[in-house]
Scaffold this motif. Structure first.
Motif, PDB file in Angstrom:
ATOM      1  N   ALA A 188       0.830  -1.205   0.000  1.00  0.00           N
ATOM      2  CA  ALA A 188       0.000   0.000   0.000  1.00  0.00           C
ATOM      3  C   ALA A 188       0.863   1.253   0.000  1.00  0.00           C
ATOM      4  CB  ALA A 188      -0.920  -0.005   1.222  1.00  0.00           C
ATOM      5  N   LEU A 189       1.948   1.245   0.790  1.00  0.00           N
ATOM      6  CA  LEU A 189       2.848   2.404   0.828  1.00  0.00           C
ATOM      7  C   LEU A 189       3.558   2.581  -0.504  1.00  0.00           C
ATOM      8  CD1 LEU A 189       4.547   2.405   4.348  1.00  0.00           C
ATOM      9  CD2 LEU A 189       2.984   4.096   3.399  1.00  0.00           C
ATOM     10  N   ARG A 190       4.025   1.489  -1.083  1.00  0.00           N
ATOM     11  CA  ARG A 190       4.715   1.590  -2.384  1.00  0.00           C
ATOM     12  C   ARG A 190       3.776   2.178  -3.438  1.00  0.00           C
ATOM     13  NH1 ARG A 190       9.494  -1.079  -3.217  1.00  0.00           N
ATOM     14  NH2 ARG A 190      10.273  -2.438  -1.542  1.00  0.00           N
ATOM     15  N   THR A 191       2.544   1.725  -3.439  1.00  0.00           N
ATOM     16  CA  THR A 191       1.571   2.226  -4.414  1.00  0.00           C
ATOM     17  C   THR A 191       1.274   3.706  -4.180  1.00  0.00           C
ATOM     18  OG1 THR A 191       0.513   0.043  -4.604  1.00  0.00           O
ATOM     19  CG2 THR A 191      -0.790   1.959  -5.275  1.00  0.00           C
ATOM     20  N   LEU A 224      11.775   4.296   4.539  1.00  0.00           N
ATOM     21  CA  LEU A 224      11.876   4.314   3.086  1.00  0.00           C
ATOM     22  C   LEU A 224      13.123   5.089   2.670  1.00  0.00           C
ATOM     23  CD1 LEU A 224       8.735   4.106   3.871  1.00  0.00           C
ATOM     24  CD2 LEU A 224       8.327   4.744   1.488  1.00  0.00           C
ATOM     25  N   VAL A 225      13.981   4.445   1.899  1.00  0.00           N
ATOM     26  CA  VAL A 225      15.210   5.077   1.432  1.00  0.00           C
ATOM     27  C   VAL A 225      15.070   5.363  -0.060  1.00  0.00           C
ATOM     28  CG1 VAL A 225      17.702   4.841   1.143  1.00  0.00           C
ATOM     29  CG2 VAL A 225      16.592   3.870   3.171  1.00  0.00           C
ATOM     30  N   SER A 268       4.122   5.276   7.805  1.00  0.00           N
ATOM     31  CA  SER A 268       3.379   4.127   8.305  1.00  0.00           C
ATOM     32  C   SER A 268       2.071   4.016   7.543  1.00  0.00           C
ATOM     33  CB  SER A 268       3.094   4.264   9.810  1.00  0.00           C
ATOM     34  OG  SER A 268       2.091   5.230  10.059  1.00  0.00           O
ATOM     35  N   ALA A 269       1.443   2.859   7.659  1.00  0.00           N
ATOM     36  CA  ALA A 269       0.176   2.632   6.964  1.00  0.00           C
ATOM     37  C   ALA A 269      -0.714   1.731   7.804  1.00  0.00           C
ATOM     38  CB  ALA A 269       0.420   1.994   5.600  1.00  0.00           C
ATOM     39  N   ALA A 270      -2.000   2.043   7.803  1.00  0.00           N
ATOM     40  CA  ALA A 270      -3.014   1.204   8.439  1.00  0.00           C
ATOM     41  C   ALA A 270      -4.072   0.942   7.371  1.00  0.00           C
ATOM     42  CB  ALA A 270      -3.627   1.910   9.645  1.00  0.00           C
ATOM     43  N   MET A 273      -5.904   1.855   2.319  1.00  0.00           N
ATOM     44  CA  MET A 273      -5.142   2.607   3.305  1.00  0.00           C
ATOM     45  C   MET A 273      -6.042   3.653   3.936  1.00  0.00           C
ATOM     46  SD  MET A 273      -1.398   4.342   2.794  1.00  0.00           S
ATOM     47  CE  MET A 273      -0.595   5.262   4.127  1.00  0.00           C
ATOM     48  N   VAL A 274      -6.078   3.674   5.270  1.00  0.00           N
ATOM     49  CA  VAL A 274      -6.953   4.619   5.969  1.00  0.00           C
ATOM     50  C   VAL A 274      -6.174   5.752   6.624  1.00  0.00           C
ATOM     51  CG1 VAL A 274      -8.719   2.901   6.429  1.00  0.00           C
ATOM     52  CG2 VAL A 274      -6.888   3.230   8.083  1.00  0.00           C
TER      53      VAL A 274
END
Length: 337
Positions: free
Chosen positions: A139-142, A200-201, A210-212, A219-220
């Motif tokens: 989700a973070l990558r997207t 993240l580098v 962060s992701a929830a 992702m909220v």
């Protein structure tokens, strides 16, 4: 403050000042004072409105405060630094820079880029969490790829979070585009609000995010914070950043910022959040000292600002014309015990 947050959460449960006082072991006058200060800082017209602002910030994992906060610095933070951290309300009030982290909670923030309003402190059980929830890294990558390209996949975000990302895209896109290629993403810990925290580098810098996720894998919310550059890397601030911060603070406190000394994008953020920031800075009272701390990860200069009634850490980055284009705002670190 934490004490003010406790009173706001109790107030949201429709408890009276006397009931809150009895539960906390303090006078009802102390409760009323904390509620009043919270209203002033958040620019709320009632304690209930302030309590709802705090609730929304904590639920969506926004700013400010603490922190960051999402903070956007340099090229026009929290992907929507929302309203904590103290100051996103306060992980990103001034999202492009003062994310006030003017994102109000020290925990996850999206506004970022709370921003508003450092990685969120781990919960007591965090040490037992050795692996992230399935889907949070993807989700973070997207999200990062979508923001950098200017075309986030909103279908993979909850409606409230999608609205924040869409609103702050003009600020967050330049920020993530400037970071360059995402090299690595490493899980760090489980955050205090059930979010997975990663480092993240990128080719041109590092951030903590962060992701929830909700039940549908969308992702909220989450938090965003740059990884600070060691102070030794730059012992001297750039010319003009201290004066720029003093001018901005004076303008926020008076309710009449000098928008000509802000970049167009940052001026828009400051104008939008003035109802909240004016109340907060006017409550701080006289600015007593400004002390340089370090050079931030995006070329911004970070300072400790001490007021008659409080203290915050703020930074500023300037464009070629000497106008502020962004920075961060967050509460000072707690004193070591």
């Amino acid at each position: 403050t934490d004490r003010e947050k406790v009173c706001l959460r109790q107030w949201l449960q429709h408890k009276s000042a006397k009931e809150i006082a009895a539960e906390l072991g303090i006078s009802h006058h102390a409760v009323e004072k904390r509620l009043k200060m919270a209203r002033i800082k958040l620019g709320a017209t009632s304690s209930l409105e302030a309590a709802r602002m705090l609730r929304d910030t904590e639920q969506y994992g926004q700013t400010v405060a603490h922190s960051p906060d999402l903070v956007s610095v340099a090229p026009p933070r929290h992907m929507g630094v929302s309203r904590q951290a103290v100051l996103g309300a306060i992980v990103m009030i001034l999202t492009g820079a003062i994310a006030l982290a003017l994102l109000l909670q020290p925990a996850p923030s999206t506004q970022v880029p709370q921003a508003q309003p450092v990685a969120a402190p781990a919960s007591p059980a965090a040490a037992a969490v050795a692996a992230p929830v399935a889907g949070t890294e993807a989700a973070l990558r997207t999200l990062v790829a979508g923001v950098a390209s200017g075309a986030p996949d909103y279908a993979k975000l909850s409606p409230p979070f999608a609205e924040i990302v869409r609103r702050d895209l003009p600020m967050t896109r330049p920020l993530f585009a400037s970071l360059g290629e995402l090299k690595t993403i490493t899980f760090r810990e489980r955050g205090p609000r059930g979010d997975d925290v990663y480092r993240l580098v990128f080719a041109n810098g590092e951030v903590i995010m962060s992701a929830a996720l909700d039940g549908e894998g969308r992702m909220v919310g989450g938090m965003f914070q740059p990884v600070a550059t060691p102070a030794s890397a730059s012992a001297v601030p750039a010319a003009g950043t201290e004066a720029a911060l003093r001018t901005l603070v004076a303008g926020l406190a008076s309710g009449a910022p000098d928008y000509a000394k802000l970049s167009p994008q940052f001026a828009e953020i400051v104008r939008r959040d003035l109802p909240m920031t004016h109340g907060m800075f006017s409550a701080f009272g006289e600015l007593q000292s400004v002390t340089f701390r370090e050079r931030g990860p995006r070329g911004d200069d970070a300072y400790s600002l001490k007021f008659a009634n409080g203290e915050v850490i703020m930074s500023a980055a300037l464009d070629a014309q000497g106008r502020i284009i962004g920075g961060i705002m967050r509460p000072p670190e707690p004193a070591a015990r």
